[in-house]
Design a protein around this motif. Structure first.
Motif, PDB file in Angstrom:
ATOM      1  N   UNK A  90       0.849  -1.193   0.000  1.00 51.14           N
ATOM      2  CA  UNK A  90       0.000   0.000   0.000  1.00 51.14           C
ATOM      3  C   UNK A  90       0.887   1.246   0.000  1.00 51.14           C
ATOM      4  N   UNK A  91       1.064   1.829  -1.143  1.00 50.02           N
ATOM      5  CA  UNK A  91       2.019   2.933  -1.301  1.00 50.02           C
ATOM      6  C   UNK A  91       1.559   4.221  -0.626  1.00 50.02           C
ATOM      7  N   UNK A  92       0.267   4.394  -0.444  1.00 48.98           N
ATOM      8  CA  UNK A  92      -0.251   5.633   0.122  1.00 48.98           C
ATOM      9  C   UNK A  92      -0.522   5.531   1.619  1.00 48.98           C
ATOM     10  N   UNK A  93      -0.212   4.379   2.221  1.00 47.72           N
ATOM     11  CA  UNK A  93      -0.500   4.181   3.634  1.00 47.72           C
ATOM     12  C   UNK A  93       0.437   4.958   4.540  1.00 47.72           C
ATOM     13  N   UNK A  94      -0.119   5.450   5.652  1.00 45.72           N
ATOM     14  CA  UNK A  94       0.675   6.182   6.640  1.00 45.72           C
ATOM     15  C   UNK A  94       0.478   5.642   8.048  1.00 45.72           C
ATOM     16  N   UNK A  95      -0.697   5.122   8.338  1.00 42.56           N
ATOM     17  CA  UNK A  95      -0.988   4.654   9.687  1.00 42.56           C
ATOM     18  C   UNK A  95      -1.849   3.413   9.669  1.00 42.56           C
ATOM     19  N   UNK A  96      -1.895   2.732  10.816  1.00 37.86           N
ATOM     20  CA  UNK A  96      -2.670   1.491  10.925  1.00 37.86           C
ATOM     21  C   UNK A  96      -3.235   1.379  12.328  1.00 37.86           C
ATOM     22  N   UNK A  97      -4.526   1.060  12.412  1.00 36.94           N
ATOM     23  CA  UNK A  97      -5.174   0.759  13.691  1.00 36.94           C
ATOM     24  C   UNK A  97      -5.559  -0.714  13.682  1.00 36.94           C
ATOM     25  N   UNK A  98      -5.096  -1.450  14.674  1.00 36.77           N
ATOM     26  CA  UNK A  98      -5.434  -2.863  14.821  1.00 36.77           C
ATOM     27  C   UNK A  98      -6.428  -2.980  15.972  1.00 36.77           C
ATOM     28  N   UNK A  99      -7.590  -3.553  15.714  1.00 34.67           N
ATOM     29  CA  UNK A  99      -8.588  -3.691  16.777  1.00 34.67           C
ATOM     30  C   UNK A  99      -9.414  -4.948  16.547  1.00 34.67           C
ATOM     31  N   UNK A 100     -10.243  -5.256  17.522  1.00 37.27           N
ATOM     32  CA  UNK A 100     -11.096  -6.428  17.433  1.00 37.27           C
ATOM     33  C   UNK A 100     -12.562  -6.048  17.327  1.00 37.27           C
ATOM     34  N   UNK A 101     -13.346  -6.913  16.716  1.00 39.64           N
ATOM     35  CA  UNK A 101     -14.786  -6.681  16.606  1.00 39.64           C
ATOM     36  C   UNK A 101     -15.463  -6.942  17.946  1.00 39.64           C
ATOM     37  N   UNK A 102     -16.619  -6.315  18.142  1.00 39.28           N
ATOM     38  CA  UNK A 102     -17.437  -6.628  19.307  1.00 39.28           C
ATOM     39  C   UNK A 102     -16.883  -6.149  20.628  1.00 39.28           C
ATOM     40  N   UNK A 103     -16.201  -5.009  20.642  1.00 41.19           N
ATOM     41  CA  UNK A 103     -15.725  -4.399  21.883  1.00 41.19           C
ATOM     42  C   UNK A 103     -14.735  -5.243  22.670  1.00 41.19           C
ATOM     43  N   UNK A 104     -14.002  -6.086  21.995  1.00 43.47           N
ATOM     44  CA  UNK A 104     -12.893  -6.763  22.660  1.00 43.47           C
ATOM     45  C   UNK A 104     -11.766  -6.917  21.651  1.00 43.47           C
ATOM     46  N   UNK A 105     -10.541  -7.094  22.155  1.00 44.15           N
ATOM     47  CA  UNK A 105      -9.392  -7.112  21.258  1.00 44.15           C
ATOM     48  C   UNK A 105      -9.138  -8.523  20.722  1.00 44.15           C
ATOM     49  N   UNK A 222       3.495   0.406  29.081  1.00 43.53           N
ATOM     50  CA  UNK A 222       2.950  -0.600  28.178  1.00 43.53           C
ATOM     51  C   UNK A 222       1.872   0.029  27.304  1.00 43.53           C
ATOM     52  N   UNK A 223       1.130   0.985  27.863  1.00 39.28           N
ATOM     53  CA  UNK A 223       0.138   1.748  27.109  1.00 39.28           C
ATOM     54  C   UNK A 223       0.645   3.175  26.931  1.00 39.28           C
ATOM     55  N   UNK A 224       0.210   3.785  25.843  1.00 38.42           N
ATOM     56  CA  UNK A 224       0.642   5.145  25.526  1.00 38.42           C
ATOM     57  C   UNK A 224      -0.427   6.185  25.792  1.00 38.42           C
ATOM     58  N   UNK A 225      -1.673   5.746  25.874  1.00 33.40           N
ATOM     59  CA  UNK A 225      -2.760   6.700  26.102  1.00 33.40           C
ATOM     60  C   UNK A 225      -3.999   5.920  26.516  1.00 33.40           C
ATOM     61  N   UNK A 226      -4.798   6.523  27.409  1.00 31.64           N
ATOM     62  CA  UNK A 226      -6.085   5.947  27.804  1.00 31.64           C
ATOM     63  C   UNK A 226      -7.198   6.758  27.160  1.00 31.64           C
ATOM     64  N   UNK A 227      -8.054   6.083  26.422  1.00 30.82           N
ATOM     65  CA  UNK A 227      -9.166   6.739  25.753  1.00 30.82           C
ATOM     66  C   UNK A 227     -10.365   6.801  26.693  1.00 30.82           C
ATOM     67  N   UNK A 228     -11.228   7.796  26.546  1.00 26.03           N
ATOM     68  CA  UNK A 228     -12.356   7.944  27.475  1.00 26.03           C
ATOM     69  C   UNK A 228     -13.541   7.029  27.207  1.00 26.03           C
ATOM     70  N   UNK A 229     -13.665   6.498  25.978  1.00 24.07           N
ATOM     71  CA  UNK A 229     -14.846   5.723  25.609  1.00 24.07           C
ATOM     72  C   UNK A 229     -14.512   4.256  25.380  1.00 24.07           C
ATOM     73  N   UNK A 230     -15.390   3.383  25.859  1.00 22.82           N
ATOM     74  CA  UNK A 230     -15.238   1.951  25.619  1.00 22.82           C
ATOM     75  C   UNK A 230     -16.062   1.482  24.427  1.00 22.82           C
ATOM     76  N   UNK A 231     -17.066   2.268  24.042  1.00 26.44           N
ATOM     77  CA  UNK A 231     -17.913   1.902  22.904  1.00 26.44           C
ATOM     78  C   UNK A 231     -17.086   1.754  21.637  1.00 26.44           C
ATOM     79  N   UNK A 232     -17.403   0.735  20.859  1.00 25.94           N
ATOM     80  CA  UNK A 232     -16.580   0.363  19.712  1.00 25.94           C
ATOM     81  C   UNK A 232     -16.390   1.503  18.722  1.00 25.94           C
TER      82      UNK A 232
END
Length: 300
Positions: A90-105, A222-232
């Motif tokens: 992917x030549x135009x890619x800059x970032x990637x988010x890896x996550x799991x479906x259904x509110x779990x990793x 181990x973590x870099x930031x805590x997000x405020x929302x748990x909703x997917x």
């Protein structure tokens, strides 16, 4: 003439770096039979690993097996390798988010797969297969984030360490449960964990096998930031906004930045310096550099 030389250097350097990134950690000399293990893994179907590419250069990699807390089936392991190959191209890619479906990793490996390949040779082949894949994921010229919602257990915890950053939502936890399975990490998670949190903290996490929530993970780095929302959907939007602060800019520059960091992280100093020099040569005098000089004619 100068432009032709610059383009030639750019192509040569890109080709060499891509070859290094795809270089397998293991081959037949190590007793590794990739086609053999892929044939074996193909027998254990279920779930999927999906990839979407956004116009802003951010890819979304989704582990999709919510019935088993997104545990890796055999076909998901193969699909992860395929998605990594797609991201490498992917030549135009800059970032990637890896996550799991259904509110779990991810809860690691599907135990049905584990039981069926419990013999030593199959287990070692699976270990080498996943180490190869996650190492390639780590070396992608994309700034990557693991969005940890719910549980990241076992192999799921190892997967988070293959990303550049880890973001955690309320109530989420990372847990290296390998000891309770009579195992140690096998997907490269221990080696990467030591580089993230240090040897002492890694021993605590592996030896204690306890869940680590956002607050403690931040303290351990181990973590870099805590997000405020748990909703997917809300958490994904917040992760995208967080990542964008680092991917805002020309793709060639962002990708070059990731490459020099990867070289500095993995190579001996002299080799890292030479690699940095080569990558510098691909952007110096390039379109983005020249445009920046026009926009910013004076120091401010």
């Amino acid at each position: 003439m100068a432009l032709a030389l610059w383009k030639n250097l750019l192509q040569t350097t890109k080709k060499r770096i891509l070859q290094q990134r795809r270089l397998s950690l293991y081959n037949g000399a190590h007793g590794y039979e990739e086609e053999l293990i892929k044939k074996k893994l193909q027998q254990f179907s279920g779930g999927s690993v999906n990839l979407s590419k956004e116009d802003n250069g951010i890819g979304i990699l989704t582990l999709n097996n919510p019935k088993l807390m997104n545990a890796f089936t055999g076909t998901m392991m193969i699909e992860l390798q395929e998605r990594v190959t797609e991201l490498e191209n992917w030549k135009d890619g800059k970032g990637l988010i890896v996550h799991g479906a259904g509110n779990t990793f991810c809860s690691g490996s599907d135990l049905n797969v584990v039981k069926e390949i419990s013999n030593s040779q199959d287990g070692m082949n699976m270990c080498m297969f996943m180490q190869n894949t996650l190492t390639r994921l780590m070396r992608l010229p994309l700034i990557s984030v693991a969005l940890v919602q719910g549980k990241a257990f076992g192999g799921g915890a190892e997967l988070t360490t293959a990303c550049d950053f880890r973001l955690m939502t309320p109530g989420s936890e990372i847990r290296f449960v390998h000891k309770h399975m009579g195992l140690v990490p096998g997907w490269g998670g221990a080696a990467r964990l030591v580089r993230i949190v240090g040897g002492g903290a890694a021993l605590q996490l592996l030896g204690g096998a306890a869940g680590v929530g956002p607050e403690r993970a931040l303290g351990l780095r181990l973590a870099d930031h805590a997000l405020p929302n748990a909703d997917d959907s809300a958490a994904l939007g917040e992760a995208r906004a967080w990542l964008t602060q680092y991917t805002d800019g020309p793709a060639a520059v962002i990708r070059a930045l990731k490459k020099v960091v990867t070289a500095g992280r993995e190579l001996p100093l002299e080799a890292a310096l030479r690699t940095e020099k080569d990558i510098f040569g691909t952007v110096w005098g390039g379109p983005d550099n020249l445009q920046a000089l026009v926009r910013r004619p004076k120091h401010r």
